[in-house]
Design an enzyme around this catalytic site. Structure first.
Site, PDB file in Angstrom:
ATOM      1  N   GLU A 155       0.796  -1.123   0.116  1.00 32.87           N
ATOM      2  CA  GLU A 155      -0.051  -0.078  -0.101  1.00 32.87           C
ATOM      3  C   GLU A 155       1.057   1.332  -0.138  1.00 32.87           C
ATOM      4  O   GLU A 155       1.837   1.295   0.576  1.00 32.87           O
ATOM      5  CB  GLU A 155      -0.940   0.191   1.239  1.00 32.87           C
ATOM      6  CG  GLU A 155      -2.113  -0.972   1.353  1.00 32.87           C
ATOM      7  CD  GLU A 155      -2.922  -0.822   2.667  1.00 32.87           C
ATOM      8  OE1 GLU A 155      -2.952   0.330   3.119  1.00 32.87           O
ATOM      9  OE2 GLU A 155      -3.979  -1.460   3.091  1.00 32.87           O
TER      10      GLU A 155
ATOM     11  N   GLU B  81     -13.424   5.733  -0.768  1.00 35.12           N
ATOM     12  CA  GLU B  81     -14.438   4.941   0.075  1.00 35.12           C
ATOM     13  C   GLU B  81     -14.986   5.562   0.934  1.00 35.12           C
ATOM     14  O   GLU B  81     -14.713   5.901   1.992  1.00 35.12           O
ATOM     15  CB  GLU B  81     -13.528   3.822   0.605  1.00 35.12           C
ATOM     16  CG  GLU B  81     -12.937   2.907  -0.391  1.00 35.12           C
ATOM     17  CD  GLU B  81     -11.997   1.941  -0.143  1.00 35.12           C
ATOM     18  OE1 GLU B  81     -12.416   0.788   0.794  1.00 35.12           O
ATOM     19  OE2 GLU B  81     -10.737   1.982   0.042  1.00 35.12           O
TER      20      GLU B  81
ATOM     21  N   LYS C  95     -15.215   4.450   4.965  1.00 34.21           N
ATOM     22  CA  LYS C  95     -14.237   4.048   5.909  1.00 34.21           C
ATOM     23  C   LYS C  95     -14.374   5.018   7.241  1.00 34.21           C
ATOM     24  O   LYS C  95     -14.388   6.060   7.079  1.00 34.21           O
ATOM     25  CB  LYS C  95     -12.891   4.510   5.044  1.00 34.21           C
ATOM     26  CG  LYS C  95     -12.600   3.274   3.948  1.00 34.21           C
ATOM     27  CD  LYS C  95     -11.314   3.273   3.622  1.00 34.21           C
ATOM     28  CE  LYS C  95     -10.372   2.684   4.645  1.00 34.21           C
ATOM     29  NZ  LYS C  95      -9.022   2.532   4.243  1.00 34.21           N
TER      30      LYS C  95
ATOM     31  N   GLU D 226      -8.859   9.158   5.239  1.00 30.76           N
ATOM     32  CA  GLU D 226      -9.270   7.805   5.145  1.00 30.76           C
ATOM     33  C   GLU D 226     -10.139   7.694   3.893  1.00 30.76           C
ATOM     34  O   GLU D 226     -10.112   6.506   3.225  1.00 30.76           O
ATOM     35  CB  GLU D 226      -9.512   6.949   6.183  1.00 30.76           C
ATOM     36  CG  GLU D 226      -8.516   6.875   7.178  1.00 30.76           C
ATOM     37  CD  GLU D 226      -7.476   5.763   6.926  1.00 30.76           C
ATOM     38  OE1 GLU D 226      -7.913   4.817   6.068  1.00 30.76           O
ATOM     39  OE2 GLU D 226      -6.282   5.844   7.221  1.00 30.76           O
TER      40      GLU D 226
END
Length: 404
Positions: free
Chosen positions: A280, A334, A337, A343
């Site tokens: 990541e 997203e 999240k 995030e």
């Protein structure tokens, strides 16, 4: 009348027949070939903690139009695995943290999980790896940390029983929390509290050939100390860089420095030859008021420069001959999240498939790309060419010996 084949020495004739059989049989039994879990240098994480992202079939179209071949998901979702069927995309599936303890204590459950979530989709869906948990070590759950190695062993044993261990790699990804030190890179070491659990895992991976997988976020490092870290150093932009006196190496970006800190930690632990793969890395395009550096401009700069750096197919200052590989985080923003605002803003693409960070991808088209049929070009892309080349070289070597 004597034919060409009847005039050949019998040993040579047998050899040619054997080689022909090898080239026909090898593709039919992928377990006989060792396939790398990562093709090329660039991959992406396909997270789905959202209620507004495209269906998996549209995601496949997006990935193929963007020429992104390596994909990681954090579970083994049926709709995703079916959508990837016949696409040629290389997929790493995840065993969520919630399953780790159970798989650790029950080998039969590892087999059940494989038979439900992996085996039925093979070989048409190219599952190339299983990530056991995510960022398990360095946290606060010692019971979970202690279960990680058992889950890795049991999953590998189950794969071996199914004769899939040479096709599907077992690994696990770590956060920066496993490191005691990472600056300068040569000072990289593991925390003793993490090394207790990590050492047997590294021993095991050194035998199976699995890499050390680490999540690298210059954004988080910069966010934690913006007054002392040059943002250009974090973004791959021109800067004075950092000099490591111990190794006499110069670093012009933080990404390489963090990767080399992982190599240094592995070396200090006795694992000089283990490859590091970044599972990541990314940069937030938005964040809270206290999250320094989170902006669309910085996210675009980081992701564009990282992609350019990876496509050069070069190593790091400490490991210049070992090509660096990384999965970008993430495919989409997203919206569900938890945690800080950043995030929810790591995506290269928006929920509708349009480009969020313009780094050279075109985004979703109106019509899906047609599924490819298997060709020699597909065979090459699927990683069979390495095994074929090896067989060809072996055949030529034996042929020269026979004719000498």
């Amino acid at each position: 009348m004597r034919t060409f084949f009847s005039m050949l020495p019998w040993r040579l004739l047998h050899f040619l027949i054997y080689c022909s059989c090898c080239f026909i049989i090898l593709p039919l039994f992928p377990g006989l070939m060792s396939v790398d879990a990562f093709t090329g240098t660039y991959g992406i994480n396909y997270g789905r903690i959202a209620d507004n992202i495209p269906q998996p079939e549209r995601v496949v179209t997006l990935l193929r139009s963007s020429k992104i071949k390596n994909v990681r998901i954090y579970d083994a979702d049926d709709s995703v695995l079916k959508a990837f069927k016949g696409t040629g995309l290389e997929l790493i599936v995840g065993l969520p943290n919630g399953f780790v303890k159970d798989i650790s204590t029950n080998q039969s459950h590892a087999m059940d999980w494989l038979k439900e979530n992996v085996q039925p989709y093979l070989p048409d869906t190219h599952i190339r790896g299983i990530a056991i948990g995510n960022e398990v070590l360095g946290g606060n759950d010692q019971e979970l940390e202690g279960a990680l190695f058992g889950a890795i062993k049991n999953m590998y044993s189950a794969l071996k029983k199914l004769q899939l261990e040479n096709l599907i790699e077992v690994s696990t990804s770590h956060s920066q929390a496993v490191f005691n030190s990472s600056y300068p890179p040569s000072s990289g070491t593991f925390k003793e509290s993490a090394l207790v659990y990590l050492k047997p895992i590294l021993d095991f991976f050194s035998k199976t050939g699995a890499p050390f997988c680490v999540n690298v976020y210059p954004f988080l490092a910069y966010d934690s100390d913006p007054d002392h870290i040059d943002i250009n150093y974090a973004l791959f932009e021109p800067n004075a860089g950092v000099y490591d006196e111990k190794t006499d190496l110069h670093y012009d970006n933080m990404f390489d420095a963090q990767v080399d800190a992982a190599y240094a930690a592995l070396e200090a632990a006795g694992f000089n030859n283990m490859e590091v793969i970044v599972t990541e890395t990314g940069w937030a395009s938005a964040g809270g008021n206290d999250e320094k550096g989170a902006s669309p401009e910085n996210a675009r700069t980081y992701n564009f420069n990282l992609r350019k750096r990876l496509f050069k197919r070069k190593g790091t200052p400490l490991r210049p001959k070992l090509v660096t590989k990384a999965y970008i985080f993430a495919l989409f923003n997203e919206d569900l999240k938890p945690g800080q605002n950043s995030e929810r803003h790591y995506g290269l693409f928006n929920a509708n498939g349009s480009v969020s960070d313009d780094i050279g991808f075109s985004g979703l088209k109106s019509s899906p790309a047609p599924a490819s049929t298997l060709s020699l070009k597909d065979i090459h892309r699927q990683g069979w060419s390495t095994s074929y080349s090896f067989t060809l070289i072996a055949c030529i070597t034996i042929l020269v010996t026979l004719l000498a």
